[in-house]
Motif scaffolding. Structure first.
Motif, PDB file in Angstrom:
ATOM      1  N   GLN A 130     -98.487 -38.629 -27.904  1.00 23.05           N
ATOM      2  CA  GLN A 130     -99.003 -39.992 -27.865  1.00 23.05           C
ATOM      3  C   GLN A 130     -98.154 -40.754 -26.846  1.00 23.05           C
ATOM      4  OE1 GLN A 130     -99.598 -41.874 -31.738  1.00 23.05           O
ATOM      5  NE2 GLN A 130     -99.575 -39.853 -32.716  1.00 23.05           N
ATOM      6  N   GLY A 131     -98.615 -40.725 -25.608  1.00 22.23           N
ATOM      7  CA  GLY A 131     -97.824 -41.205 -24.487  1.00 22.23           C
ATOM      8  C   GLY A 131     -97.319 -42.634 -24.590  1.00 22.23           C
ATOM      9  N   ARG A 132     -98.187 -43.555 -24.991  1.00 22.90           N
ATOM     10  CA  ARG A 132     -97.778 -44.957 -25.041  1.00 22.90           C
ATOM     11  C   ARG A 132     -96.680 -45.187 -26.066  1.00 22.90           C
ATOM     12  NH1 ARG A 132    -103.641 -48.155 -24.682  1.00 22.90           N
ATOM     13  NH2 ARG A 132    -104.173 -47.459 -22.556  1.00 22.90           N
ATOM     14  N   GLU A 133     -96.815 -44.541 -27.219  1.00 22.61           N
ATOM     15  CA  GLU A 133     -95.801 -44.690 -28.262  1.00 22.61           C
ATOM     16  C   GLU A 133     -94.478 -44.072 -27.835  1.00 22.61           C
ATOM     17  OE1 GLU A 133     -95.893 -46.405 -31.184  1.00 22.61           O
ATOM     18  OE2 GLU A 133     -97.738 -47.163 -30.271  1.00 22.61           O
ATOM     19  N   VAL A 134     -94.532 -42.909 -27.204  1.00 23.43           N
ATOM     20  CA  VAL A 134     -93.312 -42.265 -26.726  1.00 23.43           C
ATOM     21  C   VAL A 134     -92.624 -43.153 -25.696  1.00 23.43           C
ATOM     22  CG1 VAL A 134     -92.389 -40.301 -25.431  1.00 23.43           C
ATOM     23  CG2 VAL A 134     -94.099 -39.918 -27.209  1.00 23.43           C
ATOM     24  N   PHE A 135     -93.402 -43.770 -24.821  1.00 26.38           N
ATOM     25  CA  PHE A 135     -92.845 -44.663 -23.803  1.00 26.38           C
ATOM     26  C   PHE A 135     -92.029 -45.785 -24.447  1.00 26.38           C
ATOM     27  CE2 PHE A 135     -92.755 -48.307 -21.050  1.00 26.38           C
ATOM     28  CZ  PHE A 135     -92.611 -47.799 -19.770  1.00 26.38           C
ATOM     29  N   HIS A 177     -90.657 -45.994 -27.458  1.00 27.15           N
ATOM     30  CA  HIS A 177     -89.445 -45.488 -28.100  1.00 27.15           C
ATOM     31  C   HIS A 177     -88.406 -45.081 -27.064  1.00 27.15           C
ATOM     32  CE1 HIS A 177     -90.460 -45.428 -32.370  1.00 27.15           C
ATOM     33  NE2 HIS A 177     -91.692 -45.085 -32.030  1.00 27.15           N
ATOM     34  N   ALA A 178     -88.860 -44.463 -25.981  1.00 30.67           N
ATOM     35  CA  ALA A 178     -87.937 -43.969 -24.959  1.00 30.67           C
ATOM     36  C   ALA A 178     -87.111 -45.101 -24.362  1.00 30.67           C
ATOM     37  CB  ALA A 178     -88.709 -43.246 -23.861  1.00 30.67           C
ATOM     38  N   VAL A 179     -87.741 -46.191 -24.016  1.00 33.80           N
ATOM     39  CA  VAL A 179     -87.031 -47.291 -23.362  1.00 33.80           C
ATOM     40  C   VAL A 179     -85.962 -47.886 -24.278  1.00 33.80           C
ATOM     41  CG1 VAL A 179     -87.262 -49.581 -22.330  1.00 33.80           C
ATOM     42  CG2 VAL A 179     -88.952 -47.808 -21.816  1.00 33.80           C
ATOM     43  N   THR A 180     -86.326 -48.171 -25.516  1.00 36.48           N
ATOM     44  CA  THR A 180     -85.366 -48.796 -26.427  1.00 36.48           C
ATOM     45  C   THR A 180     -84.275 -47.818 -26.860  1.00 36.48           C
ATOM     46  OG1 THR A 180     -86.799 -48.305 -28.329  1.00 36.48           O
ATOM     47  CG2 THR A 180     -87.044 -50.459 -27.287  1.00 36.48           C
ATOM     48  N   LYS A 181     -84.644 -46.599 -27.180  1.00 38.56           N
ATOM     49  CA  LYS A 181     -83.680 -45.641 -27.707  1.00 38.56           C
ATOM     50  C   LYS A 181     -82.732 -45.117 -26.627  1.00 38.56           C
ATOM     51  CE  LYS A 181     -86.198 -44.067 -31.822  1.00 38.56           C
ATOM     52  NZ  LYS A 181     -86.890 -45.329 -32.032  1.00 38.56           N
ATOM     53  N   LEU A 182     -83.236 -44.878 -25.440  1.00 41.17           N
ATOM     54  CA  LEU A 182     -82.372 -44.383 -24.372  1.00 41.17           C
ATOM     55  C   LEU A 182     -81.362 -45.433 -23.935  1.00 41.17           C
ATOM     56  CD1 LEU A 182     -84.803 -42.336 -22.092  1.00 41.17           C
ATOM     57  CD2 LEU A 182     -83.030 -41.468 -23.631  1.00 41.17           C
ATOM     58  N   SER A 183     -81.793 -46.664 -23.790  1.00 37.94           N
ATOM     59  CA  SER A 183     -80.864 -47.718 -23.385  1.00 37.94           C
ATOM     60  C   SER A 183     -79.795 -47.938 -24.452  1.00 37.94           C
ATOM     61  CB  SER A 183     -81.612 -49.020 -23.086  1.00 37.94           C
ATOM     62  OG  SER A 183     -82.399 -49.430 -24.183  1.00 37.94           O
ATOM     63  N   ALA A 184     -80.185 -47.914 -25.732  1.00 40.96           N
ATOM     64  CA  ALA A 184     -79.224 -48.099 -26.822  1.00 40.96           C
ATOM     65  C   ALA A 184     -78.232 -46.942 -26.882  1.00 40.96           C
ATOM     66  CB  ALA A 184     -79.952 -48.237 -28.153  1.00 40.96           C
ATOM     67  N   SER A 185     -78.713 -45.721 -26.702  1.00 43.44           N
ATOM     68  CA  SER A 185     -77.839 -44.560 -26.760  1.00 43.44           C
ATOM     69  C   SER A 185     -76.870 -44.535 -25.579  1.00 43.44           C
ATOM     70  CB  SER A 185     -78.671 -43.274 -26.774  1.00 43.44           C
ATOM     71  OG  SER A 185     -77.872 -42.153 -27.043  1.00 43.44           O
TER      72      SER A 185
END
Length: 324
Positions: free
Chosen positions: A215-220, A222-230
Motif C-alpha cells: 500500500q504505497g501511500r501508507e508506506v510513504f 510512515h517512511a517519512v515520519t519514522k525515518l526522520s525520527a530514527s
C-alpha cells in the motif's frame, strides 16, 4: 576511557549485467517512463540473469569488499547477510558466501527486508564490541525480481537486484563522537502494519514463494515520519547534530521519500547520497550498494560521519551512525 569500536575498513558492491530501463515496462503495462520518474525518481534498475542467485550477487560484492580492505576470506570471523530473497529456505545464504570466500568462523542471515542492512550492522557491532568477533563482513543482497508481480504496475517498476558489502574491524577508540566506527544505532518494528508491505506467500502459510504487495501511500507516510525520527534518535545517542553529518546514505526506495526525510531533518540534498535513479529499490542491498558507490567516487572520505536509515516490511525501520 578506551572502548572497542566496529570500524569500516572496506566495502564493495555488485550489480547484475542486465539493465532494465523504464521503457521496458511500457511494452506490457499501462505506464510510461515519465510516470515512473515523476512518482519515484527511478529511471532504470538491474535484474539478475536466469540462474543467477542472491548468493552469486553477494559473493561478488564480498570479493570486492575484501579487495578494497586488502584481505582474504580467511581474515573474517563472521559473515552476516541481510536478505529477504535467500537462495533456499535453509541453510542460510550466508553459508554459501562463507564457503565461496574460504572463510572460517560463522555465518548467518538476517531478515528485516529493506531495513535488513541496518539490523545486520547493529548485530555486527554488538558482536565486535562484546569480543565475539574481531572482523565481521556485513552484506545486503537481494534478487527482488524473483518475487515481483509483473502485472502490478504499482510495485514491479520499483525494485531491482544487487548486493553491497561492508567489512568492520575491532579497533580502539576514545569513547566519544570523534571516534571512527559505528557510534550508535536505533532499531524499531511494529507488526500491526504487516499488511502495508508484505509477500503473499510463505513456507508455513501457502507453501509458495508469493509476490510482493504494498500500500504505497501508507508506506510513504510512515517512511517519512519514522525515518526522520530514527535518524534523529541515532544522532542524539551519539551526541551529534545534523550539522555534524557529512553524508546521509538512505535506503533507496523512492526519491520523494528521500527528499521529504531530508527536508524534515533539515539536511540539504547535497549531503544525501542518491542512487535510486540507477538501481531502483534493492531492499537490504540499497544502503551498502549506495555507500560503496559513494566511497568509490570520492564522496565518502576518511573521517566523514555517515548517517544510514531504512524502512521496510514489518514494518521494520532503523538508523545507524558511523564515522569512516
Amino acid at each position: 576511557m578506551s572502548v572497542i569500536r566496529a570500524v569500516p575498513v572496506g566495502c564493495g558492491h555488485y550489480l547484475p549485467e542486465r539493465v532494465v530501463p523504464n521503457s521496458e515496462f511500457e511494452k506490457t503495462l499501462d505506464t510510461s517512463n515519465e510516470w515512473i520518474v515523476a512518482r519515484t525518481g527511478i529511471e532504470r534498475r538491474h535484474f539478475a540473469a536466469e540462474g543467477e542467485k542472491t548468493s552469486d550477487l553477494a559473493i561478488r560484492a564480498a570479493m570486492a569488499a575484501l579487495a578494497d580492505a586488502g584481505m582474504t576470506g580467511s581474515d573474517l570471523d563472521a559473515i552476516i547477510l541481510a536478505t529477504a530473497t535467500p537462495d533456499q529456505t535453509f541453510p542460510s545464504t550466508a553459508t554459501r558466501v562463507q564457503s565461496a570466500l574460504g572463510a572460517g568462523g560463522y555465518a548467518f542471515d538476517i531478515q528485516a527486508v529493506c531495513a535488513g542492512f541496518i539490523y545486520a550492522l547493529a548485530n555486527a557491532n554488538a558482536q565486535i564490541i562484546s569480543g565475539q568477533a574481531k572482523r565481521v563482513m556485513v552484506i545486503g543482497a537481494e534478487t527482488f525480481s524473483r518475487i515481483l508481480d509483473f502485472t502490478d504496475r504499482a510495485t514491479c517498476v520499483l525494485f531491482g537486484d544487487g548486493a553491497g558489502a561492508l567489512i568492520l574491524e575491532a579497533r580502539e577508540g576514545a569513547g566519544g563522537p570523534k571516534d571512527a566506527g559505528i557510534l550508535s544505532s536505533d532499531l524499531n518494528s511494529d507488526g500491526q502494519f504487516n499488511d502495508l508491505l508484505y509477500v503473499d506467500g510463505g513456507v508455513s502459510s501457502t507453501g509458495t514463494v508469493g509476490h510482493l504487495r504494498m500500500q504505497g501511500r501508507e508506506v510513504f507516510k510512515h517512511a517519512v515520519t519514522k525515518l526522520s525520527a530514527s535518524g534523529m534518535a541515532a544522532m542524539e545517542q551519539a551526541g551529534v547534530t545534523p550539522a555534524d553529518v557529512a553524508l546521509v546514505v538512505p535506503h533507496q526506495a523512492n526519491l520523494r521519500i528521500i527528499s521529504a526525510v531530508a527536508q524534515k531533518m533539515g539536511l540539504p540534498m547535497e549531503r544525501i547520497v542518491v542512487t535510486v535513479q540507477d538501481h531502483g529499490n534493492t531492499s537490504a542491498a540499497s544502503i551498502p550498494l549506495a555507500m560503496s558507490e559513494a566511497r568509490q567516487d570520492g564522496r565518502i572520505k576518511t573521517g566523514d560521519l555517515i548517517l544510514m536509515e531504512a524502512i521496510g516490511g514489518g514494518l521494520a525501520w532503523g538508523a545507524a551512525l558511523m564515522r569512516w
